[in-house]
Write a protein that holds these residues in place. Structure first.
Motif, PDB file in Angstrom:
ATOM      1  N   ALA A  67       8.990   7.911   1.253  1.00 16.71           N
ATOM      2  CA  ALA A  67       9.881   6.724   1.649  1.00 16.71           C
ATOM      3  C   ALA A  67       9.486   6.278   2.989  1.00 16.71           C
ATOM      4  CB  ALA A  67      11.060   6.874   1.327  1.00 16.71           C
ATOM      5  N   PHE A  68       8.913   7.219   3.842  1.00 15.14           N
ATOM      6  CA  PHE A  68       8.710   7.123   5.205  1.00 15.14           C
ATOM      7  C   PHE A  68       7.379   6.797   5.441  1.00 15.14           C
ATOM      8  CE2 PHE A  68      12.884  10.067   5.553  1.00 15.14           C
ATOM      9  CZ  PHE A  68      13.389   8.997   5.120  1.00 15.14           C
ATOM     10  N   LEU A  69       6.430   6.535   4.689  1.00 22.30           N
ATOM     11  CA  LEU A  69       5.045   6.339   5.082  1.00 22.30           C
ATOM     12  C   LEU A  69       5.035   5.243   5.945  1.00 22.30           C
ATOM     13  CD1 LEU A  69       3.289   7.158   1.396  1.00 22.30           C
ATOM     14  CD2 LEU A  69       3.144   8.231   3.601  1.00 22.30           C
ATOM     15  N   GLN A  70       5.742   4.076   5.850  1.00 25.95           N
ATOM     16  CA  GLN A  70       5.908   2.995   6.942  1.00 25.95           C
ATOM     17  C   GLN A  70       5.778   3.282   8.351  1.00 25.95           C
ATOM     18  OE1 GLN A  70       5.545   0.355   4.930  1.00 25.95           O
ATOM     19  NE2 GLN A  70       6.000  -1.359   6.048  1.00 25.95           N
ATOM     20  N   THR A  71       5.981   4.594   8.725  1.00 27.55           N
ATOM     21  CA  THR A  71       5.945   5.020   9.955  1.00 27.55           C
ATOM     22  C   THR A  71       4.558   5.118  10.536  1.00 27.55           C
ATOM     23  OG1 THR A  71       5.721   7.243   9.336  1.00 27.55           O
ATOM     24  CG2 THR A  71       7.971   6.425   9.888  1.00 27.55           C
ATOM     25  N   VAL A  72       3.451   4.936   9.565  1.00 23.54           N
ATOM     26  CA  VAL A  72       2.007   4.955  10.020  1.00 23.54           C
ATOM     27  C   VAL A  72       1.875   3.562  10.587  1.00 23.54           C
ATOM     28  CG1 VAL A  72      -0.276   5.047   9.185  1.00 23.54           C
ATOM     29  CG2 VAL A  72       1.389   6.738   8.425  1.00 23.54           C
ATOM     30  N   VAL A  73       2.282   2.382  10.005  1.00 22.16           N
ATOM     31  CA  VAL A  73       2.058   1.115  10.264  1.00 22.16           C
ATOM     32  C   VAL A  73       2.644   1.036  11.806  1.00 22.16           C
ATOM     33  CG1 VAL A  73       2.453  -1.201   9.617  1.00 22.16           C
ATOM     34  CG2 VAL A  73       1.925   0.685   7.874  1.00 22.16           C
TER      35      VAL A  73
ATOM     36  N   PRO B  41      -7.886  -2.506   9.419  1.00 22.23           N
ATOM     37  CA  PRO B  41      -8.372  -2.006   8.113  1.00 22.23           C
ATOM     38  C   PRO B  41      -8.169  -0.586   7.822  1.00 22.23           C
ATOM     39  CG  PRO B  41     -10.575  -2.354   9.804  1.00 22.23           C
ATOM     40  CD  PRO B  41      -8.968  -2.889  10.222  1.00 22.23           C
ATOM     41  N   LEU B  42      -8.078   0.257   8.548  1.00 22.86           N
ATOM     42  CA  LEU B  42      -7.964   1.673   8.499  1.00 22.86           C
ATOM     43  C   LEU B  42      -6.685   2.242   8.055  1.00 22.86           C
ATOM     44  CD1 LEU B  42      -9.952   3.080  11.588  1.00 22.86           C
ATOM     45  CD2 LEU B  42     -10.908   2.744   9.043  1.00 22.86           C
ATOM     46  N   ILE B  43      -5.725   1.247   8.053  1.00 24.27           N
ATOM     47  CA  ILE B  43      -4.381   1.628   7.632  1.00 24.27           C
ATOM     48  C   ILE B  43      -4.204   1.953   6.245  1.00 24.27           C
ATOM     49  CG2 ILE B  43      -2.064   0.405   7.084  1.00 24.27           C
ATOM     50  CD1 ILE B  43      -2.105   1.183  10.032  1.00 24.27           C
ATOM     51  N   PRO B  44      -4.826   1.450   5.130  1.00 23.23           N
ATOM     52  CA  PRO B  44      -4.897   2.364   3.968  1.00 23.23           C
ATOM     53  C   PRO B  44      -5.316   3.766   3.902  1.00 23.23           C
ATOM     54  CG  PRO B  44      -5.469   0.022   3.706  1.00 23.23           C
ATOM     55  CD  PRO B  44      -5.439   0.370   4.805  1.00 23.23           C
ATOM     56  N   ILE B  45      -6.381   4.067   4.878  1.00 19.53           N
ATOM     57  CA  ILE B  45      -6.901   5.478   4.812  1.00 19.53           C
ATOM     58  C   ILE B  45      -5.857   6.319   5.568  1.00 19.53           C
ATOM     59  CG2 ILE B  45      -8.423   6.769   5.683  1.00 19.53           C
ATOM     60  CD1 ILE B  45     -10.510   4.395   5.387  1.00 19.53           C
ATOM     61  N   GLN B  46      -5.320   5.947   6.459  1.00 19.54           N
ATOM     62  CA  GLN B  46      -4.511   6.683   7.382  1.00 19.54           C
ATOM     63  C   GLN B  46      -2.989   6.773   6.619  1.00 19.54           C
ATOM     64  OE1 GLN B  46      -3.515   4.357  10.905  1.00 19.54           O
ATOM     65  NE2 GLN B  46      -5.580   4.671  11.565  1.00 19.54           N
ATOM     66  N   LEU B  47      -2.462   5.915   5.717  1.00 19.75           N
ATOM     67  CA  LEU B  47      -1.485   6.125   4.835  1.00 19.75           C
ATOM     68  C   LEU B  47      -1.688   7.198   3.677  1.00 19.75           C
ATOM     69  CD1 LEU B  47      -0.227   2.193   4.342  1.00 19.75           C
ATOM     70  CD2 LEU B  47       1.124   4.036   4.985  1.00 19.75           C
TER      71      LEU B  47
ATOM     72  N   VAL C 195       0.783  -1.205  -0.077  1.00 22.33           N
ATOM     73  CA  VAL C 195      -0.006  -0.082   0.115  1.00 22.33           C
ATOM     74  C   VAL C 195       0.882   1.189  -0.039  1.00 22.33           C
ATOM     75  CG1 VAL C 195      -1.905   1.210   1.205  1.00 22.33           C
ATOM     76  CG2 VAL C 195      -1.802  -1.295   1.110  1.00 22.33           C
ATOM     77  N   SER C 196       2.009   1.259   0.860  1.00 20.42           N
ATOM     78  CA  SER C 196       2.897   2.381   0.656  1.00 20.42           C
ATOM     79  C   SER C 196       3.493   2.795  -0.658  1.00 20.42           C
ATOM     80  CB  SER C 196       4.020   2.135   1.777  1.00 20.42           C
ATOM     81  OG  SER C 196       3.582   1.982   3.200  1.00 20.42           O
ATOM     82  N   SER C 197       3.798   1.649  -1.315  1.00 17.78           N
ATOM     83  CA  SER C 197       4.145   1.804  -2.845  1.00 17.78           C
ATOM     84  C   SER C 197       3.488   2.382  -3.557  1.00 17.78           C
ATOM     85  CB  SER C 197       4.853   0.315  -3.088  1.00 17.78           C
ATOM     86  OG  SER C 197       5.966  -0.069  -2.318  1.00 17.78           O
ATOM     87  N   LEU C 198       2.124   2.031  -3.535  1.00 18.34           N
ATOM     88  CA  LEU C 198       1.103   2.376  -4.353  1.00 18.34           C
ATOM     89  C   LEU C 198       0.885   4.222  -4.141  1.00 18.34           C
ATOM     90  CD1 LEU C 198      -1.650  -0.054  -4.081  1.00 18.34           C
ATOM     91  CD2 LEU C 198      -0.043   0.006  -5.770  1.00 18.34           C
ATOM     92  N   LEU C 199       1.298   4.712  -2.827  1.00 18.20           N
ATOM     93  CA  LEU C 199       1.187   6.046  -2.911  1.00 18.20           C
ATOM     94  C   LEU C 199       2.549   6.849  -3.274  1.00 18.20           C
ATOM     95  CD1 LEU C 199      -0.729   5.778   0.630  1.00 18.20           C
ATOM     96  CD2 LEU C 199      -1.454   6.579  -1.546  1.00 18.20           C
TER      97      LEU C 199
END
Length: 331
Positions: free
Chosen positions: A285-291, A316-322, A72-76
Motif C-alpha cells: 500500500a506504501f509503494l507510492q513512496t518511491v514516486v 521512465p525508470l519509475i515502474p522498475i523502481q516500484l 503501476v503501484s496497483s498492478l504490484l
C-alpha cells in the motif's frame, strides 16, 4: 469473478453436450426442450459478466490516464486486492478532476453531492449504474471497507472547491490527511491490514503525497493564473502569488519550494520509522513512496526550481523502481 462465471459456463456446456449425445444414442426421436428460465438465467449471467468487465476496464483506463503512478503501484498489489485498489483510485480520480472540469462552483458541488449519495447507496447494496460505483460496491462487499474514509475524501474535496491558496502548511497537511491518507487507509483495508503502526505510517505518507502533489501541480496551476502554495511560507520569503504566476525562478521562490519539500521529506522519514513494527502485508500500500522520493530528489538536483523543464517529464525508470521496491518488501 469473471473466471468463475466462465468455468460455470464451461460446465453447463459440457453437461448439455453429454445430454444431447445421450439423446441421439438412446432416444433418437426425443425432443430436447430448454426451459425459458434457463435461457434467461444464461443470458443474465452473460450480460452481468460483460458489464463487470466493462466496469473494470473503465477504472483501469481512467487510473492509467490520470494517475499513472498509482496505476503501476496497483498492478504490484496482491491479486486479491488489485481490482479493489484500481476501483478506489478511480474513485479518487473522479473526485480530484471535478475542480478542474467544471466552470461553476455550483456544478462542482452537485457532482460532489452525487458521490455522497452514491456512497450511501453502495452501503445499502443499491449502487447506481455507473462503472466506478459498481466497482466500488464490489470492493466494499469483498473487503468490508469503511464508509467514513470515503465520505471524508468527498467532504474535503468539496471544501477545496473554494479555490483559494492554503493559508499555511498545516492547512495543506490537513487536506492531505483527509484525502490521500484516507485513500491509504482504504487500501490497507483492501489488503486485510488492521494495524495501528501501519495507520500512522499511512497518515505521514498521505501528508507527504499531498504536499508533493501541490508542488508538482504548481506549473500547471500557474499557467492558469492560480497558486495554491501555503501563504505563510510565501510571505516568510517575500514571494508573491504573481511571482509564481510569472514562473519566477528567483531565490525567494526556490526558498518557498525548499521549505515545502522539506516538510514532505520529514513526513517520509517519520513514515519509515514505523517500518520495523508494520506487517509485511501492508508494504504494498506504501509503494507510492518511491514516486514521492523520486520527485523530491529531482527537485533538489535542480536547486528547488519548481518550473525546471526536467520536472515536467515522467521518470521512465519509475515502474522498475516500484517493482524492485515491491520485491524487496520495503517502502
Amino acid at each position: 469473478m469473471a473466471s468463475g462465471i466462465s468455468a460455470k459456463h464451461g460446465l453447463l456446456t459440457t453437461k448439455c453436450s453429454v445430454f444431447h449425445s445421450l439423446q441421439r444414442n438412446i432416444l433418437p426421436h426425443a425432443i430436447c426442450i430448454q426451459r425459458p428460465t434457463e435461457v434467461k438465467c444464461i443470458r443474465a449471467s452473460t450480460n452481468s459478466t460483460a458489464e463487470s468487465r466493462h466496469n473494470e476496464k473503465y477504472c483501469i483506463d481512467i487510473v492509467r490516464s490520470r494517475d499513472y503512478d498509482g496505476f503501476v503501484s496497483s498492478l504490484l498489489l496482491p491479486e486479491d486486492a488489485r481490482r479493489s485498489s484500481l476501483a478506489l483510485r478511480a474513485f479518487n480520480v473522479e473526485l480530484a478532476q471535478v475542480k478542474d472540469s467544471v466552470s461553476q462552483k455550483t456544478i462542482g458541488l452537485m457532482r460532489m453531492q452525487f458521490w455522497k449519495t452514491t456512497v450511501e447507496e453502495i452501503y445499502r447494496d443499491d449502487p447506481p449504474v455507473q462503472p466506478v460505483s459498481a466497482e466500488l460496491w464490489r470492493a466494499v462487499k469483498k473487503h468490508y471497507l469503511t464508509k467514513r474514509w470515503m465520505l471524508r475524501i468527498i467532504s474535503e474535496r468539496e471544501k477545496d472547491m473554494e479555490d483559494r491558496a492554503y493559508r499555511n502548511l498545516q492547512e495543506l497537511e490537513a487536506y492531505s490527511e483527509n484525502t490521500q491518507s484516507s485513500l491509504l487507509y482504504l487500501l490497507l483495508e483492501s489488503l486485510g491490514v488492521k494495524d495501528v503502526h501501519a495507520d500512522h505510517a499511512a497518515s505521514h505518507i498521505g501528508k507527504a503525497q499531498g504536499i508533493v502533489t501541490c508542488l508538482r501541480a504548481t506549473p500547471y496551476h500557474s499557467s492558469r493564473r492560480k497558486v495554491y502554495l501555503p501563504m505563510d511560507i510565501c510571505m516568510l520569503h517575500r514571494a508573491s502569488q504573481e511571482d509564481f504566476i510569472r514562473g519566477s525562478r528567483e531565490q525567494n521562490a526556490r526558498d518557498v519550494v525548499y521549505d515545502i519539500a522539506s516538510q514532505a521529506h520529514v513526513h517520509l522519514q517519520h513514515a519509515r520509522s514505523f517500518s520495523k513494527n508494520i506487517p509485511a502485508s501492508a508494504f504494498p500500500a506504501f509503494l507510492q513512496t518511491v514516486v514521492l522520493e523520486d520527485y523530491l530528489q529531482r527537485v533538489r538536483r535542480v536547486d528547488f526550481d519548481v518550473f525546471h523543464p526536467s520536472l515536467q517529464k515522467r521518470n521512465p525508470l519509475i515502474p522498475i523502481q516500484l517493482y524492485f521496491r515491491s520485491w524487496k518488501k520495503t517502502y
